[in-house]
Design a protein around this motif. Structure first.
Motif, short mmCIF file in Angstrom:
data_model
loop_
_atom_site.label_atom_id
_atom_site.label_comp_id
_atom_site.label_asym_id
_atom_site.label_seq_id
_atom_site.Cartn_x
_atom_site.Cartn_y
_atom_site.Cartn_z
N PRO A 263 5.96 10.00 0.24
CA PRO A 263 5.23 8.73 0.21
C PRO A 263 5.43 7.93 1.49
CG PRO A 263 6.50 9.06 -1.81
CD PRO A 263 6.96 10.11 -0.84
N LEU A 264 4.37 7.26 1.90
CA LEU A 264 4.41 6.30 3.01
C LEU A 264 4.01 4.95 2.45
CD1 LEU A 264 3.04 6.79 6.61
CD2 LEU A 264 2.61 4.68 5.37
N THR A 265 4.85 3.94 2.64
CA THR A 265 4.62 2.62 2.05
C THR A 265 4.50 1.56 3.13
OG1 THR A 265 5.88 3.26 0.07
CG2 THR A 265 5.51 0.91 0.42
N VAL A 266 3.47 0.72 3.00
CA VAL A 266 3.25 -0.40 3.91
C VAL A 266 3.34 -1.69 3.09
CG1 VAL A 266 1.63 -1.52 5.49
CG2 VAL A 266 1.75 0.98 5.39
N ILE A 267 4.22 -2.61 3.50
CA ILE A 267 4.39 -3.88 2.79
C ILE A 267 4.03 -5.02 3.74
CG2 ILE A 267 5.98 -5.40 1.58
CD1 ILE A 267 7.59 -2.98 0.76
N PHE B 237 0.87 -1.18 0.00
CA PHE B 237 0.00 0.00 0.00
C PHE B 237 0.91 1.23 0.00
CE2 PHE B 237 -1.99 -3.44 2.34
CZ PHE B 237 -3.26 -3.52 1.78
N ARG B 238 0.70 2.10 -0.96
CA ARG B 238 1.55 3.29 -1.08
C ARG B 238 0.67 4.54 -0.99
NH1 ARG B 238 6.61 4.88 -3.30
NH2 ARG B 238 6.56 6.91 -4.34
N PHE B 239 0.90 5.35 0.03
CA PHE B 239 0.15 6.59 0.23
C PHE B 239 0.98 7.75 -0.29
CE2 PHE B 239 -1.01 3.55 3.49
CZ PHE B 239 -2.40 3.60 3.48
N GLU B 240 0.36 8.62 -1.07
CA GLU B 240 1.09 9.73 -1.68
C GLU B 240 0.41 11.06 -1.35
OE1 GLU B 240 1.71 8.99 -5.83
OE2 GLU B 240 3.14 7.36 -5.45
N PRO B 241 0.79 11.70 -0.24
CA PRO B 241 0.23 13.01 0.09
C PRO B 241 0.77 14.09 -0.85
CG PRO B 241 1.94 12.42 1.66
CD PRO B 241 1.73 11.22 0.78
N LYS B 242 -0.04 15.12 -1.06
CA LYS B 242 0.41 16.26 -1.87
C LYS B 242 1.39 17.10 -1.06
CE LYS B 242 -4.17 16.67 -4.07
NZ LYS B 242 -5.00 15.96 -3.07
#
Length: 374
Positions: free
Chosen positions: A147-151, A75-80
């Motif tokens: 980016p914040l990534t959850v694996i 899951f990759r979160f991409e804040p502005k």
């Protein structure tokens, strides 16, 4: 010919009105193989157009246990730019290996890794915040404009516990307030800049006001590569005092190593040079080279601070490599600010009231009017 859930090609003929039921079951069912196939890959999540959105990520098959199939979900979160994304796990129980318990390490157990991207990342996903397995609940994490990534990796199959519910659930929130819940004014153009006005902080019917200020994402881990400024303004004969109740900021000794995070208290207004220094990263901040200044880091609370000026600026900077739980500070305004307004503690509305200075000016004006007429 249809594709079965076992991922084998099996010849099957259909004719007339006989429907290919097995094929439909594979596409829309919940077999372990299907769940594993749907999980593998990367899911990218953005905020809504207005910049604020909330949702959840879960293990496959949630709220049932996830299947014991080799898989990796990303899951990759991409804040502005100017946004933060905060991730909070509400349930966490992953399958452990019987060979190497999760209490020792996560090498053979199912696990979750969390990464935050930085300009000096040491992996393709960013710098690793942590790896979690078993029942070791992840901390609340936050990424700022990065980016914040959850694996999620499933690898353990040799230690099923009867009755155990293996799954996880986490809530994500895109925001712009750095997780800081306060009535202080936020200067959004400067990002993490909050101003505490001594006139607004007074408790009704008193000449004192108290409150707290926190590192970003307090209650969890503060984010990488973040600069925060807390400005306290007193008026009239008000004074400002600061205390720190909790303090865990990465750094050692005098906090002047390149990789050290730090907190700095300035008694007085910010100069042009101060503002220029505030904009640079923690690693490059010239204040670390000024031996006359006192920086705070590590696990010891800074001492109580009594301001000599009417303005105090507290600067907090984090680097790109490490994080901790941060700090919680309390502020205290004492004295009469002159013309002021107070905040009602019951209605949370703002109530305007005249101070003694305004009353004195009004009486003087009346006296001058009668004097001129006589």
């Amino acid at each position: 010919m249809v594709l079965h859930g076992s991922m084998k090609m099996v010849p099957t003929d259909f004719c007339g009105l006989l429907l290919p039921v097995l094929a439909v079951a594979f596409l829309f069912g919940s077999t372990a193989a299907n769940e594993a196939m749907l999980c593998n890959g990367v899911k990218t999540i953005h905020s809504s157009p207005n910049g604020h959105s909330t949702g959840y990520i879960t293990s496959p098959n949630h709220p049932k246990p996830y299947p014991a199939e080799n898989m990796q979900c990303t899951f990759r979160f991409e804040p502005k730019v100017g946004e933060q994304v905060q991730l909070t796990f509400s349930y966490f129980n992953l399958r452990e290996s019987s060979k190497v318990p999760a209490t020792q390490n996560c090498d053979l157990s199912d696990s979750i890794k969390i990464f935050i991207g930085t300009t000096r990342s040491n992996t393709e996903h960013g710098n690793q915040v942590g790896e979690y397995c078993g029942r070791t609940h992840p901390e609340i994490v936050m990424a700022v404009s990065r980016p914040l990534t959850v694996i999620f990796t499933v690898r353990a199959k040799d230690n099923p516990t009867i009755g155990a519910v293996y799954m996880f659930k986490a809530k994500y929130t895109f925001t712009k307030d750095y997780g800081f819940k306060t009535h202080a004014h936020q200067n959004h153009s400067a990002g993490c800049h909050f101003t505490f006005d001594g006139r607004r902080e007074l408790a009704p019917g008193t000449q004192s006001g108290n409150g707290h200020f926190d590192s970003p994402n307090f209650g969890g881990l503060y984010p990488f590569a973040t600069n925060c400024l807390y400005t306290f303004r007193a008026y009239g004969n008000q004074t400002i005092r600061l205390n720190f109740d909790k303090f865990k900021v990465e750094g050692h000794h005098d906090c002047r190593r390149t990789e050290d995070d730090f907190l700095y208290i300035k008694d007085g207004e910010m100069s042009k040079t101060d503002w220029q220094n505030f904009a640079v990263s923690a690693e490059e901040d010239p204040v670390k080279r000024e031996t006359s200044t006192t920086l705070f880091c590590g696990l010891r609370n800074p001492p109580p601070f009594a301001a000599q000026q009417k303005v105090v600026n507290v600067i907090f900077k984090s680097g790109q490599w490490r994080t901790n739980t941060g700090f919680r500070g309390t502020y205290h305004f004492q004295g009469h600010p002159g013309v002021y307004w107070t905040r009602s503690s019951t209605t949370k509305s703002t109530t305007w009231s005249a101070g003694l200075t305004l009353l004195a000016l009004f009486m003087l004006s009346i006296a001058q009017t009668f004097s001129s007429r006589s």
